[in-house]
Design a protein around this motif. Structure first.
Motif, PDB file in Angstrom:
ATOM      1  N   HIS A   1      32.964  67.597  41.067  1.00  0.00           N
ATOM      2  CA  HIS A   1      31.648  67.127  40.627  1.00  0.00           C
ATOM      3  C   HIS A   1      31.648  66.827  39.128  1.00  0.00           C
ATOM      4  N   THR A   2      32.264  67.716  38.341  1.00  0.00           N
ATOM      5  CA  THR A   2      32.277  67.517  36.897  1.00  0.00           C
ATOM      6  C   THR A   2      33.010  66.243  36.512  1.00  0.00           C
ATOM      7  N   ALA A   3      34.198  66.043  37.068  1.00  0.00           N
ATOM      8  CA  ALA A   3      34.971  64.841  36.753  1.00  0.00           C
ATOM      9  C   ALA A   3      34.263  63.587  37.238  1.00  0.00           C
ATOM     10  N   ASN A   4      33.651  63.665  38.399  1.00  0.00           N
ATOM     11  CA  ASN A   4      32.935  62.494  38.925  1.00  0.00           C
ATOM     12  C   ASN A   4      31.774  62.104  38.023  1.00  0.00           C
ATOM     13  N   ARG A   5      31.070  63.086  37.468  1.00  0.00           N
ATOM     14  CA  ARG A   5      29.982  62.783  36.533  1.00  0.00           C
ATOM     15  C   ARG A   5      30.523  62.166  35.254  1.00  0.00           C
ATOM     16  N   LEU A   6      31.634  62.708  34.768  1.00  0.00           N
ATOM     17  CA  LEU A   6      32.199  62.203  33.515  1.00  0.00           C
ATOM     18  C   LEU A   6      32.585  60.727  33.631  1.00  0.00           C
ATOM     19  N   PHE A   7      33.174  60.350  34.742  1.00  0.00           N
ATOM     20  CA  PHE A   7      33.667  58.983  34.899  1.00  0.00           C
ATOM     21  C   PHE A   7      32.667  58.063  35.603  1.00  0.00           C
ATOM     22  N   SER A   8      31.500  58.571  35.931  1.00  0.00           N
ATOM     23  CA  SER A   8      30.506  57.760  36.630  1.00  0.00           C
ATOM     24  C   SER A   8      30.054  56.574  35.786  1.00  0.00           C
ATOM     25  N   GLY A   9      29.975  55.423  36.411  1.00  0.00           N
ATOM     26  CA  GLY A   9      29.474  54.236  35.726  1.00  0.00           C
ATOM     27  C   GLY A   9      27.968  54.175  35.680  1.00  0.00           C
ATOM     28  N   ARG A  10      27.274  55.112  36.328  1.00  0.00           N
ATOM     29  CA  ARG A  10      25.814  55.086  36.398  1.00  0.00           C
ATOM     30  C   ARG A  10      25.147  55.955  35.337  1.00  0.00           C
ATOM     31  N   LEU A  11      25.920  56.768  34.633  1.00  0.00           N
ATOM     32  CA  LEU A  11      25.350  57.709  33.681  1.00  0.00           C
ATOM     33  C   LEU A  11      25.595  57.244  32.251  1.00  0.00           C
ATOM     34  N   SER A  12      24.648  57.556  31.371  1.00  0.00           N
ATOM     35  CA  SER A  12      24.811  57.240  29.953  1.00  0.00           C
ATOM     36  C   SER A  12      25.759  58.246  29.317  1.00  0.00           C
ATOM     37  N   VAL A  13      26.194  57.954  28.100  1.00  0.00           N
ATOM     38  CA  VAL A  13      27.101  58.874  27.430  1.00  0.00           C
ATOM     39  C   VAL A  13      26.445  60.234  27.225  1.00  0.00           C
TER      40      VAL A  13
END
Length: 227
Positions: free
Chosen positions: A122-134
């Motif tokens: 989950h953590t890695a998926n959030r980090l590399f997600s294209g849908r989330l801001s920095v």
């Protein structure tokens, strides 16, 4: 070659919640008393950096718009120690000996690999997600930062891209040493305290006060030394 400026913004000794601009403890329970144990516990802090550039004659804004962009990228990697790169959750580290332009698309995340890559959790998926801001990605950066990696986020600029990156160590000296040799009659370099640059107007200071930069915006000259 067009007259241009290169900006190196920096902030040091930032807690994780300061990186994201949200103090989780204050938001969740502003009156929660701190215990002596909590008060005495060392607080991990981080550094944040931002690289940008402007072609003054063309009114073009973005690090990648500079003619020195390929050299800047190579010098950045030299400052980081030429690490391998993780480009997606659970991926194997990739050699950075030939930096791939496809890695530097707006919204992309690159993690320098000093540790075994994390699984696609989950953590890695959030980090590399294209849908989330920095800012939304910052809590997911912590496992990487705490183990010595640098996390880079590719920001969309008006005319290309900028680079936004985070580290546990203060790597400003290495960055300065690598970027200063770029200085010439066609490229001015500014070292900017990010705590003094908290508005769009200040970020684009070159459009209204280039010859008298705001406080905390220091131009680098041949004679400028850190030590």
């Amino acid at each position: 070659m067009s007259s241009a400026i290169f900006k190196l913004l920096f902030e040091h000794d930032l807690r994780l919640e300061q990186l994201s601009g949200i103090d989780e403890g204050e938001r969740d329970n502003p009156r929660r008393p701190s215990s002596l144990e909590e008060f005495m516990k060392p607080v991990q802090t981080y550094s944040r950096f931002y690289l940008s550039g402007t072609l003054l004659d063309q009114h073009t804004f973005g690090l990648s718009a500079l003619e020195q962009w390929p050299d800047i990228l190579n010098r950045l990697w030299d400052a980081l120690g030429n690490p391998e790169i993780i480009t997606s959750p659970g991926s194997r580290p990739i050699s950075s000996s030939a930096l791939n332009p496809e890695w530097f698309q707006p919204g992309a995340v690159l993690v320098t690999s000093k540790v075994t890559p994390f699984e696609a959790d989950h953590t890695a998926n959030r980090l590399f997600s294209g849908r989330l801001s920095v800012r939304e990605k910052i809590p997911a950066m912590r496992p990487y930062l705490d183990q010595g990696s640098v996390v880079l986020y590719v920001e969309k600029a008006a005319d290309g891209i900028d680079l936004h990156f985070y580290s546990k160590e203060n790597i400003y000296e290495s960055l300065f040493d690598q970027f200063k040799p770029l200085l010439n009659s066609d490229l001015r370099i500014f070292s900017i305290n990010g705590k003094r640059c908290k508005s769009e107007r200040l970020f684009y200071f070159e459009t209204w006060t280039l010859d008298r930069p705001p406080h905390g915006f220091e131009e680098v000259f041949e004679e400028t030394k850190l030590r």
